[in-house]
Design a protein around this motif. Structure first.
Motif, PDB file in Angstrom:
ATOM      1  N   ALA A 246      35.527  36.471  37.619  1.00  0.00           N
ATOM      2  CA  ALA A 246      36.258  37.714  37.896  1.00  0.00           C
ATOM      3  C   ALA A 246      36.407  37.939  39.400  1.00  0.00           C
ATOM      4  CB  ALA A 246      35.550  38.887  37.241  1.00  0.00           C
ATOM      5  N   GLN A 247      35.361  37.651  40.146  1.00  0.00           N
ATOM      6  CA  GLN A 247      35.434  37.778  41.608  1.00  0.00           C
ATOM      7  C   GLN A 247      36.463  36.822  42.186  1.00  0.00           C
ATOM      8  OE1 GLN A 247      31.265  37.074  42.412  1.00  0.00           O
ATOM      9  NE2 GLN A 247      30.840  39.261  42.760  1.00  0.00           N
ATOM     10  N   ALA A 248      36.548  35.624  41.634  1.00  0.00           N
ATOM     11  CA  ALA A 248      37.448  34.599  42.161  1.00  0.00           C
ATOM     12  C   ALA A 248      38.910  34.983  42.020  1.00  0.00           C
ATOM     13  CB  ALA A 248      37.189  33.268  41.459  1.00  0.00           C
ATOM     14  N   ILE A 249      39.246  35.763  40.981  1.00  0.00           N
ATOM     15  CA  ILE A 249      40.655  36.131  40.777  1.00  0.00           C
ATOM     16  C   ILE A 249      40.923  37.590  41.158  1.00  0.00           C
ATOM     17  CG2 ILE A 249      40.942  34.398  38.968  1.00  0.00           C
ATOM     18  CD1 ILE A 249      40.950  36.715  36.917  1.00  0.00           C
ATOM     19  N   GLY A 250      39.919  38.277  41.725  1.00  0.00           N
ATOM     20  CA  GLY A 250      40.111  39.670  42.133  1.00  0.00           C
ATOM     21  C   GLY A 250      40.351  40.596  40.968  1.00  0.00           C
ATOM     22  N   TYR A 251      39.545  40.467  39.920  1.00  0.00           N
ATOM     23  CA  TYR A 251      39.788  41.198  38.678  1.00  0.00           C
ATOM     24  C   TYR A 251      39.409  42.665  38.781  1.00  0.00           C
ATOM     25  CZ  TYR A 251      40.548  41.931  33.750  1.00  0.00           C
ATOM     26  OH  TYR A 251      41.052  42.384  32.557  1.00  0.00           O
ATOM     27  N   ARG A 252      40.160  43.497  38.034  1.00  0.00           N
ATOM     28  CA  ARG A 252      39.908  44.935  37.928  1.00  0.00           C
ATOM     29  C   ARG A 252      40.129  45.366  36.480  1.00  0.00           C
ATOM     30  NH1 ARG A 252      44.694  48.501  39.982  1.00  0.00           N
ATOM     31  NH2 ARG A 252      45.388  47.983  37.865  1.00  0.00           N
ATOM     32  N   SER A 253      39.392  46.359  36.025  1.00  0.00           N
ATOM     33  CA  SER A 253      39.502  46.960  34.698  1.00  0.00           C
ATOM     34  C   SER A 253      38.553  46.286  33.718  1.00  0.00           C
ATOM     35  CB  SER A 253      40.943  46.903  34.163  1.00  0.00           C
ATOM     36  OG  SER A 253      41.080  47.735  33.017  1.00  0.00           O
ATOM     37  N   LEU A 254      38.725  46.587  32.423  1.00  0.00           N
ATOM     38  CA  LEU A 254      37.994  45.875  31.383  1.00  0.00           C
ATOM     39  C   LEU A 254      38.585  44.484  31.227  1.00  0.00           C
ATOM     40  CD1 LEU A 254      37.640  48.374  28.393  1.00  0.00           C
ATOM     41  CD2 LEU A 254      35.830  47.622  29.926  1.00  0.00           C
ATOM     42  N   GLY A 255      37.761  43.550  30.879  1.00  0.00           N
ATOM     43  CA  GLY A 255      38.237  42.199  30.611  1.00  0.00           C
ATOM     44  C   GLY A 255      37.151  41.415  29.923  1.00  0.00           C
ATOM     45  N   THR A 256      37.544  40.341  29.282  1.00  0.00           N
ATOM     46  CA  THR A 256      36.593  39.502  28.561  1.00  0.00           C
ATOM     47  C   THR A 256      36.753  38.057  28.994  1.00  0.00           C
ATOM     48  OG1 THR A 256      36.672  40.973  26.635  1.00  0.00           O
ATOM     49  CG2 THR A 256      35.830  38.761  26.290  1.00  0.00           C
TER      50      THR A 256
END
Length: 417
Positions: A246-256
């Motif tokens: 998630a850090q590698a793609i700059g993720y935000r919000s809920l995700g699985t």
């Protein structure tokens, strides 16, 4: 950013679930309905309704939001939920998209790009490449999609040409993209996913896992948490890997982040950049409200570590209008519907409603929890025994068989069906 009115760009039980979270926060709700879906349950549960041409037309949702004076759009799951162009158009229109950034959707939604990002972040991945490099058996996958579409298992070189042609046609029809790739195939691994929560301030948390190994044709049938296959150390390792991705793609919000688990080894499978169908499993097991957390992130709030722990064991099955033998979708009027009161039920239809074949034939999700796995399964079995649906054929007999199966009760991967 304040959200006063929210439109759900979806239908059925997930729209109703989001409406329920909004009602708890005094957020007004807007339902959209296609011409062939008027009078559906989700439309009856919203504060107001706007008709649109089609659930897959992004511009229609944005028009409906402006017409209703909504501040935000929640995509639910399916339809446009993981469409980066839709997320970008929503934000370009001055609306809040209750979900990931369009950039992370693009990076995480392409399976090849996601796999490269995972590998770059130090997350274990299955070997991929040309068939002669990885050997047989192998799995053919569609780069643009999931849900079992565009996938084929090939055990011998002689079967490769036909399988590639069939997978390409299926991927083109489902996703508009026939790009395929080849990956090493694992025989009967477990399917374990990590629920993530990430805000725009750099906080990323693992909310624990869900076990989704009981599947039919690559479609989840029964989900539960916690997994019987994970000890605390393996849970930590898989959570750390999901957070790193998630850090590698700059993720935000809920995700699985989904993984294949083979003994003590795990391998990155894919990202689901949305709320999952099975999110109630995590809610019932941890006591957290995932939709409320998703709304808080969309408002730009920093999220403190919820320190998620499994307080209970939870298990979910999906009640569909489908033939319990060949699993083909069924249509008809729900003349009688009796759903259990003793467990959580997230329903998308009510007694008297029509179930058509144009949309997902999901009637309801049944989620039971208990202090132990045995108690949760016993409560689910009892509740399925109380459930009655008349007027349309359902998979209820199959679910009753499944939940009582010795392999399920023992915590095995999956019974054969």
């Amino acid at each position: 950013m304040e959200i006063r009115k929210l439109l759900v760009a979806n239908r059925g039980e997930i729209a109703i679930r989001v409406f329920r979270a909004c009602a708890a926060e005094a957020i007004a709700t807007v339902a959209v309905v296609a011409p062939d879906d008027e009078g559906s349950l989700h439309a009856r549960r919203a504060n107001e309704v706007v008709e649109i041409d089609n659930y897959l037309h992004s511009e229609e949702h944005i028009r409906a939001a402006r017409q209703a004076g909504a501040d935000a759009i929640h995509p639910g799951y399916g339809f446009l939920a993981e469409n980066a162009d839709f997320a970008e158009a929503v934000e370009a229109g001055g609306l809040v998209f209750v979900g990931p950034t369009y950039d992370s959707l693009r990076r995480g939604g392409d399976k090849l790009e996601a796999k490269r990002a995972a590998e770059g972040a130090g997350v274990p991945v299955l070997p991929s490449g040309e068939p002669e490099e990885i050997g047989f058996p192998l799995m053919i996958k569609a780069a643009a999609g999931g849900g079992g579409r565009g996938m084929r298992i090939v055990r011998e070189p002689s079967g490769l040409p036909d399988a590639v042609a069939a997978a390409g046609r299926e991927a083109k029809a489902a996703f508009g993209d026939e790009t395929l790739f080849f990956e090493r195939y694992l025989e009967r691994p477990r399917h374990v996913e990590i629920q993530l929560l990430a805000d725009e301030h750099g906080h990323i948390y693992s909310l624990g896992e869900r076990e989704c190994s009981i599947q039919r044709r690559h479609q989840k049938v029964l989900e539960e948490a916690p997994s019987t296959a994970l000890d605390p150390e393996l849970r930590r390792q898989m959570s750390d890997a999901a957070i790193a991705f998630a850090q590698a793609i700059g993720y935000r919000s809920l995700g699985t982040v989904e993984f294949l688990l083979d003994g003590g080894e795990f391998f990155f499978l894919e990202l689901n950049g949305r709320i999952q169908v099975e999110h109630p499993v995590t809610e019932e097991a941890t006591g957290l409200d995932l939709v409320a957390l998703q709304l808080a992130i969309a408002r730009g709030e920093p999220i403190a570590d919820p320190e998620a722990t499994f307080r209970r064991h939870a298990v979910e099955v999906r009640l569909y209008a489908e033939d319990p033998v060949d699993f083909l979708p069924q249509a008809g009027t729900v003349e009688r519907l009796r759903l259990p009161d003793a467990i959580r039920v997230d329903a998308g239809v009510a007694e008297g409603d029509e179930v058509g074949i144009a949309y997902d034939p999901l009637i309801a999700k049944l989620i039971a929890s208990g202090t132990t796995r045995e108690e949760a399964l016993a409560r689910l079995e009892s509740s399925l025994g109380e459930t009655k649906v008349e007027g349309v054929m359902t998979n209820l007999p199959f679910l009753r068989w499944l939940v009582s199966h010795p392999a399920v009760r023992a915590g095995g991967r999956r019974p054969r069906s």
